[in-house]
Design a protein around this motif. Structure first.
Motif, PDB file in Angstrom:
ATOM      1  N   PRO A 126       0.872  -1.245   0.064  1.00 29.89           N
ATOM      2  CA  PRO A 126       0.076   0.142   0.011  1.00 29.89           C
ATOM      3  C   PRO A 126       0.605   1.293  -0.066  1.00 29.89           C
ATOM      4  CG  PRO A 126      -0.773  -1.825   1.613  1.00 29.89           C
ATOM      5  CD  PRO A 126       0.507  -2.266   1.121  1.00 29.89           C
ATOM      6  N   ILE A 127       2.001   1.133   0.543  1.00 22.12           N
ATOM      7  CA  ILE A 127       3.185   2.394   0.756  1.00 22.12           C
ATOM      8  C   ILE A 127       3.492   2.591  -0.717  1.00 22.12           C
ATOM      9  CG2 ILE A 127       5.058   3.344   1.643  1.00 22.12           C
ATOM     10  CD1 ILE A 127       2.768   3.405   3.588  1.00 22.12           C
ATOM     11  N   LEU A 128       3.995   1.684  -1.397  1.00 19.86           N
ATOM     12  CA  LEU A 128       4.563   1.613  -2.579  1.00 19.86           C
ATOM     13  C   LEU A 128       3.531   2.209  -3.626  1.00 19.86           C
ATOM     14  CD1 LEU A 128       6.552  -1.621  -3.188  1.00 19.86           C
ATOM     15  CD2 LEU A 128       7.494   0.519  -2.555  1.00 19.86           C
ATOM     16  N   GLU A 129       2.301   1.778  -3.397  1.00 22.15           N
ATOM     17  CA  GLU A 129       1.158   2.217  -4.424  1.00 22.15           C
ATOM     18  C   GLU A 129       0.858   3.833  -4.031  1.00 22.15           C
ATOM     19  OE1 GLU A 129      -2.055  -0.173  -3.305  1.00 22.15           O
ATOM     20  OE2 GLU A 129      -1.718  -1.630  -4.778  1.00 22.15           O
ATOM     21  N   LYS A 130       0.989   4.262  -2.925  1.00 24.22           N
ATOM     22  CA  LYS A 130       0.757   5.602  -2.818  1.00 24.22           C
ATOM     23  C   LYS A 130       2.042   6.578  -3.370  1.00 24.22           C
ATOM     24  CE  LYS A 130      -1.594   5.502   1.475  1.00 24.22           C
ATOM     25  NZ  LYS A 130      -1.863   5.721   3.163  1.00 24.22           N
ATOM     26  N   ILE A 131       3.286   6.007  -3.189  1.00 20.70           N
ATOM     27  CA  ILE A 131       4.389   6.667  -3.462  1.00 20.70           C
ATOM     28  C   ILE A 131       4.470   6.673  -5.039  1.00 20.70           C
ATOM     29  CG2 ILE A 131       7.116   6.660  -3.658  1.00 20.70           C
ATOM     30  CD1 ILE A 131       6.985   5.060  -1.143  1.00 20.70           C
ATOM     31  N   SER A 132       4.142   5.670  -5.629  1.00 23.88           N
ATOM     32  CA  SER A 132       3.974   5.736  -7.225  1.00 23.88           C
ATOM     33  C   SER A 132       3.078   6.749  -7.595  1.00 23.88           C
ATOM     34  CB  SER A 132       3.708   4.112  -7.744  1.00 23.88           C
ATOM     35  OG  SER A 132       3.806   4.252  -9.146  1.00 23.88           O
ATOM     36  N   GLU A 133       1.694   6.686  -6.875  1.00 28.03           N
ATOM     37  CA  GLU A 133       0.737   7.510  -7.343  1.00 28.03           C
ATOM     38  C   GLU A 133       1.073   9.038  -7.165  1.00 28.03           C
ATOM     39  OE1 GLU A 133      -3.993   8.160  -6.319  1.00 28.03           O
ATOM     40  OE2 GLU A 133      -3.144   6.487  -5.561  1.00 28.03           O
ATOM     41  N   GLU A 134       1.735   9.339  -6.097  1.00 27.79           N
ATOM     42  CA  GLU A 134       1.951  10.846  -5.789  1.00 27.79           C
ATOM     43  C   GLU A 134       3.060  11.122  -6.463  1.00 27.79           C
ATOM     44  OE1 GLU A 134       0.301  10.120  -1.178  1.00 27.79           O
ATOM     45  OE2 GLU A 134       2.552  10.290  -1.496  1.00 27.79           O
ATOM     46  N   THR A 135       4.085  10.424  -6.781  1.00 24.63           N
ATOM     47  CA  THR A 135       5.389  11.047  -7.495  1.00 24.63           C
ATOM     48  C   THR A 135       5.340  10.841  -9.116  1.00 24.63           C
ATOM     49  OG1 THR A 135       6.698   8.875  -7.124  1.00 24.63           O
ATOM     50  CG2 THR A 135       6.760  10.505  -5.448  1.00 24.63           C
ATOM     51  N   GLY A 136       4.549   9.666  -9.206  1.00 23.27           N
ATOM     52  CA  GLY A 136       4.585   9.182 -10.885  1.00 23.27           C
ATOM     53  C   GLY A 136       5.689   8.455 -11.214  1.00 23.27           C
ATOM     54  N   GLU A 137       6.548   7.906 -10.282  1.00 21.86           N
ATOM     55  CA  GLU A 137       7.745   7.127 -10.745  1.00 21.86           C
ATOM     56  C   GLU A 137       7.300   5.804 -10.053  1.00 21.86           C
ATOM     57  OE1 GLU A 137       9.627   8.578 -12.555  1.00 21.86           O
ATOM     58  OE2 GLU A 137       9.532  10.630 -12.541  1.00 21.86           O
ATOM     59  N   THR A 138       8.558   4.797 -10.530  1.00 20.86           N
ATOM     60  CA  THR A 138       8.701   3.647  -9.917  1.00 20.86           C
ATOM     61  C   THR A 138       8.818   3.490  -8.712  1.00 20.86           C
ATOM     62  OG1 THR A 138       8.923   2.662 -12.360  1.00 20.86           O
ATOM     63  CG2 THR A 138       9.564   1.231 -10.420  1.00 20.86           C
TER      64      THR A 138
END
Length: 268
Positions: free
Chosen positions: A116-128
């Motif tokens: 869930p944290i990885l999903e948030k990070i990717s969604e918020e930054t637009g990066e892998t």
């Protein structure tokens, strides 16, 4: 260690200690159960990794409770296996914390916390976003989430890379070894590492550590993307963002994040 932390966070079960109204005094009888739990938790939270054994006087100093109150609670906790008293008169945690800590540790899957944290990070930054672990002298992608965009860094779970390059490699090296080279010392102090074109000349990355209840490294939480987007300025803006997520996961794993949070404050 993990047991000390477990007490501080997950001790609703102390209502089973059967502490009576007489233990608390007339002023507390109305909320005696809650008061007993609160005081028991204060006592248990006074123990830590650096101070696993405490005297009655030291417990009183740390909790601000009267010694008579502490003794009554300690006797109850000792009967139920949460506290033990040594021959020198010092108190320490007993076997029940370990049992309960193991139950807690078995109740979750690392993937359930990380994804869930990885999903948030990717969604918020637009990066892998990815989570690396150390495997001997290599780093392995354990989990990863890719953004919905055409130009991105594509890596797969299970991919293996050298540990001596890349932001995640620096974090894994800095936080997994007792003796580290001088260039890694600032990374261990600051709790983040970046890289620009080290593994791939067109890729940049930022990484922070994830720690557990024993303060051991669990892995490296990482953002990676094309260098044209992940510039030095962009990386710097993401550092507090990623560190907060690293602290969040570490706390869920039981880590003492005081130094981590201090490093975040210094960066901010």
């Amino acid at each position: 260690t993990a047991a000390c932390w477990f007490y501080r966070k997950y001790l609703g079960f102390f209502s089973m200690t059967n502490i009576s109204n007489e233990d608390l005094g007339s002023d507390d009888k109305q909320n005696s159960g809650v008061a007993a739990v609160d005081r028991a938790l204060l006592i248990l939270a006074s123990f830590d990794i650096e101070n696993p054994s405490l005297s009655l006087a030291e417990i009183s100093r740390r909790t601000k409770l009267y010694k008579s109150t502490i003794l009554r609670l300690l006797n109850s906790l000792e009967r139920h296996g949460y506290i033990r008293k040594s021959t020198d008169g010092l108190y320490s945690l007993s076997i029940m914390p370990l049992k309960l800590a193991r139950i807690y540790q078995n109740s979750f899957n690392l993937k359930d916390i990380i994804y869930p944290i990885l999903e948030k990070i990717s969604e918020e930054t637009g990066e892998t976003s990815s989570f690396y672990i150390l495997d001997n002298e290599s780093r392995v992608v354990l989990f990863r989430i890719e953004p919905v965009r055409s130009v991105k860094v594509s890596i797969s779970e299970g991919d293996v890379f050298p540990v001596n390059v890349g932001a995640s490699g620096k974090i894994l090296s800095a936080f997994s070894k007792k003796q580290i080279v001088a260039k890694l010392e600032p990374i261990k102090e600051n709790y983040w590492a970046s890289s620009f074109g080290e593994r791939d000349p067109e890729t940049s990355s930022l990484s922070v550590p994830v720690l557990d209840g024993s303060q051991h490294l669990q892995g490296a939480l990482t953002i990676s993307g094309p260098s044209e987007r992940l510039t030095n300025e962009t990386i710097n803006s993401y550092i507090p963002h990623l560190m907060k997520y690293g602290i969040t996961i570490s706390k869920q794993l039981g880590a003492n994040t005081m130094l981590y949070e201090h490093a975040l404050k210094n960066h901010s």
